[in-house]
Write a protein that holds these residues in place. Structure first.
Motif, mmCIF file in Angstrom:
data_model
loop_
_atom_site.group_PDB
_atom_site.id
_atom_site.type_symbol
_atom_site.label_atom_id
_atom_site.label_comp_id
_atom_site.label_asym_id
_atom_site.label_seq_id
_atom_site.Cartn_x
_atom_site.Cartn_y
_atom_site.Cartn_z
ATOM 1 N N THR A 31 26.216 46.023 3.698
ATOM 2 C CA THR A 31 27.220 45.013 4.039
ATOM 3 C C THR A 31 26.582 43.708 4.521
ATOM 4 O O THR A 31 26.190 42.876 3.725
ATOM 5 C CB THR A 31 28.185 45.577 5.091
ATOM 6 N N GLY A 32 26.483 43.525 5.818
ATOM 7 C CA GLY A 32 25.949 42.286 6.360
ATOM 8 C C GLY A 32 25.754 42.420 7.856
ATOM 9 O O GLY A 32 25.676 43.526 8.391
ATOM 10 N N TYR A 38 31.211 40.349 5.732
ATOM 11 C CA TYR A 38 30.803 41.504 4.942
ATOM 12 C C TYR A 38 30.826 42.777 5.776
ATOM 13 O O TYR A 38 31.180 43.849 5.289
ATOM 14 C CB TYR A 38 29.394 41.299 4.382
ATOM 15 N N ALA A 63 22.465 40.762 4.607
ATOM 16 C CA ALA A 63 23.452 40.429 3.570
ATOM 17 C C ALA A 63 22.806 40.219 2.200
ATOM 18 O O ALA A 63 21.911 40.963 1.831
ATOM 19 C CB ALA A 63 24.339 39.268 3.984
ATOM 20 N N SER A 64 23.252 39.230 1.456
ATOM 21 C CA SER A 64 23.115 39.152 -0.005
ATOM 22 C C SER A 64 21.755 39.538 -0.571
ATOM 23 O O SER A 64 21.640 40.459 -1.390
ATOM 24 C CB SER A 64 23.466 37.742 -0.485
ATOM 25 N N ASN A 67 20.696 42.992 0.363
ATOM 26 C CA ASN A 67 21.553 43.977 -0.303
ATOM 27 C C ASN A 67 21.141 44.188 -1.755
ATOM 28 O O ASN A 67 21.087 45.320 -2.252
ATOM 29 C CB ASN A 67 23.014 43.534 -0.247
ATOM 30 N N SER A 136 19.456 36.547 3.763
ATOM 31 C CA SER A 136 20.893 36.273 3.624
ATOM 32 C C SER A 136 21.145 35.329 2.458
ATOM 33 O O SER A 136 20.302 34.504 2.092
ATOM 34 C CB SER A 136 21.453 35.651 4.900
ATOM 35 N N SER A 237 31.957 35.631 -3.513
ATOM 36 C CA SER A 237 31.298 36.869 -3.109
ATOM 37 C C SER A 237 31.645 37.955 -4.118
ATOM 38 O O SER A 237 32.793 38.072 -4.545
ATOM 39 C CB SER A 237 31.779 37.317 -1.729
#
Length: 300
Positions: A31-32, A38, A63-64, A67, A136, A237
């Motif tokens: 998630t984040g 998130y 996050a991103s 992930n 992130s 997102s």
């Protein structure tokens, strides 16, 4: 067993198995940061997936970018990512990841004190600021915003999360920070002495350089106390997965995502109610075959 659970099990060919979720693989959802969009959305999605028989482990991350790395090396099965980070993962680094849905629009926030003399991103030259935590999507987008403003090597750059950025701004340790999220972001809405810088003039440059992952977006009047709308950069997102996740699992996760959309409470933004036509627009990032089958079942 509820009708919803039975249908979900039947979709996996498990309707005759004993025990809810028998034979289902456990899912790891990246998630984040705790308290971020998130994290909150992921916690709610995990609850819904458990209702249809999955065992779900929620993984708090930066996050991103982190992930996507975790999906690539098999440490996670599902995860959220900003569109620009996902685009890089697929188009540039050829990572084995796919999308389930475009979920909602993130708004780039470039935050300064209301009384600050900073009026444009170029005014940040030589000033301390935070671009978001390492790993992130916020940090990826922030670097590109600064480059579009002609600040490839800006000032003293920190990599802080949202709460840390707010504190650092309040303590005078930084003069600005980046954040990417829905509007309003609760942690920012509770503050009374901030404003956002307009990024409108930078969107065309970013689109020419990086493509349609960046869009014109507008933070409405009144949000964060603004007397007029603030134009900024929008980045969708996505809910992503590793390519090797079985089609039937992805189909059921996507189906659950939309059946639970009102309970998930995605951030207030375009796509925030998980519109199916909005969801399929993931650009160069391919939809996983299981997700594609779900959308075909909806549209025929």
């Amino acid at each position: 067993m509820s009708r919803r659970s039975f249908l979900a099990l039947a979709a996996l060919g498990l309707g005759g198995c004993s025990g809810a979720g028998a034979g289902r693989p456990p899912l790891r959802l990246a998630t984040g940061l705790a308290g971020g969009p998130y994290g909150a959305l992921g916690d709610r999605l995990a609850v819904e997936l458990r209702h249809v028989g999955f065992t779900v482990q929620v993984l708090a991350t930066a996050a991103s970018v982190q992930n996507l790395a975790m999906l690539t090396d098999g440490r996670a099965d599902l995860g959220f990512a900003l569109a620009d980070s996902a685009d890089d993962a697929v188009r540039v680094r050829h990572q084995p990841v796919s999308a389930l849905a475009r979920v909602y629009m993130n708004y780039v926030h470039l935050v300064v004190r209301r009384t600050s003399g900073i009026q444009h991103p170029k005014d940040l030259a030589g000033r301390p600021l935070s671009i978001g935590v390492e790993g992130s999507g916020t940090a990826v987008t922030a670097v590109r915003v600064l480059a579009a403003a002609g600040l490839s090597t800006p000032a003293r750059v920190s990599r802080l999360g949202l709460d840390e950025s707010i504190k650092a701004l309040d303590d005078g340790e930084i003069e600005a920070f980046f954040w990417s999220g829905g509007v309003p972001t609760p942690a920012l809405a509770s503050l009374g002495d901030i404003r956002l810088l307009s990024l409108e003039t930078l969107v065309p440059t970013m689109r020419r350089t990086y493509g349609s992952v960046y869009e014109h977006a507008s933070v409405p009047v009144g949000v964060y106390g603004s007397a007029k709308p603030v134009s900024t950069v929008g980045t969708p997102s996505y809910l992503m997965c590793r390519d090797g996740l079985p089609d039937e699992v992805v189909y059921t996760v996507t189906d659950t995502l939309f059946r639970a959309r009102d309970r998930l409470q995605a951030p207030s933004a375009p796509g925030g109610r998980l519109d199916k036509r909005y969801a399929i627009g993931t650009g160069v990032v391919p939809l996983h075959p299981g997700a594609a089958r779900y959308y075909r079942s909806v549209y025929g």
